[in-house]
Structures are given as structure tokens and as C-alpha cells.
Design an enzyme around this catalytic site. Structure first.
Site, short mmCIF file in Angstrom:
data_model
loop_
_atom_site.label_atom_id
_atom_site.label_comp_id
_atom_site.label_asym_id
_atom_site.label_seq_id
_atom_site.Cartn_x
_atom_site.Cartn_y
_atom_site.Cartn_z
N TYR A 21 0.83 -1.20 0.00
CA TYR A 21 0.00 0.00 0.00
C TYR A 21 0.87 1.26 0.00
CZ TYR A 21 -3.38 3.50 1.45
OH TYR A 21 -4.15 4.63 1.52
N GLU A 43 -11.02 4.96 4.28
CA GLU A 43 -10.67 5.94 5.31
C GLU A 43 -11.81 6.08 6.32
OE1 GLU A 43 -7.79 7.02 5.92
OE2 GLU A 43 -6.77 6.65 4.03
N TRP A 51 -4.79 1.36 10.48
CA TRP A 51 -4.83 1.19 9.03
C TRP A 51 -4.56 -0.26 8.65
CZ3 TRP A 51 -7.31 3.18 5.42
CH2 TRP A 51 -6.98 2.95 4.09
#
Length: 191
Positions: A21, A43, A51
């Protein structure tokens, strides 16, 4: 022996999904409306969580939310009970409802001839903002621009788009480049 790539502090982990990512997606300008909707949705799901948790569930999110095709997601309100039973995703009713709502807003924009890509990039005059970060502790949680964008998005009908979520989205989508100066990705973005 090859030298290890220098990444931003948050990308220096043993998790391959985080590496991928960081290296291939975060901070790279995206102009694909489907991908932008996916990043915004992720998000939203990340708010209050790590995350890494979201990335670990990303494949399940894609499956549950029709690969983030906003045209399909906008019609998923009747599926909310099923989504909330899906143990593979984050089962937060407000977040799930916000994703479906936001798909509906993006579809309404499209019906008026405005692509989500153009909508979000207009906030930065179609140019990524570079903050020249030298240390991870310099990265803000939000900015005045993110506050403005959040306020406008809420006025336009988007949900769960507070300034912190929006700033994280701006970073993810490449509207803002907050890669650290010595990060190898930052150096490739200059090319």
C-alpha cells in the site's frame, strides 16, 4: 545483498500489505473515480482503528461493496442487515450507511455530469500539494484545506467526512504528498 528501501516511518513494518500500500498506492495521484470512492470508504472504515486492520480486510470490503462500484453500492441500503452480519468486514452501522450514502451522492454528481475525480481534485486546483515532510511527526492530522473540503462535502450530502477522515483521504489519493523527503516513493513522485 540489496539495500532495503527507505520508507516513511509508518510504512516500516513487517506487514506485506502495508508495504504494498505504501509503495504502490498511498500518496500517488489517483484520477479513477471508483478508486477514489474506495479510498474514501476505506478511510471512513479506518476512523478510530488501525490502518493495518483496514488493509487486512480490504479484499472482504471489495467483495461486500461490489468492488466499490458506486452505481451498485448506492442501491445497497436493503442489504445493510446482511452487511452488518458479515464478520469479514468492520461492522459499524454508521460507517456502512455512510458508504452507501456517499455512493448515492457520487451517483448524483455523475448524473449532473460531474465526475467524482473532478470533484475532489478541484479542491487542490488539480495539482498535488507537497508538504516536504522530513519526519513523520510533522504530518498533520488535518489542515485548513481539509476542513474546507470536509465542510463542502458535508454540504453536498457526503457523510462521515470530517476533517481528519478527509485529510487522510487526501493523503491516500495523492491530493497531498506527505511522503517523507527521504522515502523512495517521494523520490519517484518527483520524476
Amino acid at each position: 545483498m540489496l539495500a532495503e528501501k527507505h520508507r516513511c516511518a509508518w510504512g516500516q513494518t513487517n506487514n506485506d500489505l502495508m508495504h504494498e500500500y505504501h509503495d504502490e498506492e498511498w500518496g500517488r495521484p489517483s484520477h479513477d473515480s471508483r478508486h477514489l470512492f474506495e479510498l474514501l470508504s476505506l478511510e471512513i472504515m479506518q476512523a478510530g482503528l488501525s490502518w493495518q486492520t483496514v488493509l487486512n480486510k480490504r479484499a472482504a470490503f471489495k467483495q461486500a461493496f461490489a468492488n466499490f462500484d458506486y452505481r451498485q453500492v448506492q442501491q445497497m441500503a436493503p442489504k445493510i442487515p446482511v452487511l452488518l452480519e458479515n464478520t469479514q468486514i468492520i461492522r459499524n452501522r454508521l460507517k456502512v450507511m455512510a458508504i452507501i450514502n456517499n455512493a448515492r451522492v457520487i451517483a448524483q454528481l455523475a448524473a449532473k455530469g460531474e465526475d467524482f475525480d473532478h470533484y475532489v481534485w478541484a479542491f487542490v486546483n488539480n495539482q498535488p500539494i507537497r508538504h516536504h515532510i522530513t519526519s513523520h511527526d510533522q504530518v498533520p492530522n488535518t489542515t485548513d484545506l481539509a476542513k474546507h473540503m470536509s465542510k463542502q462535502m458535508k454540504a453536498d450530502g457526503f457523510a462521515f467526512t470530517g476533517p481528519v477522515v478527509i485529510y487522510s483521504f487526501m493523503q491516500a489519493a495523492g491530493l497531498v504528498n506527505d511522503h517523507e523527503a527521504d522515502c523512495f516513493v517521494n523520490q519517484t513522485l518527483d520524476e
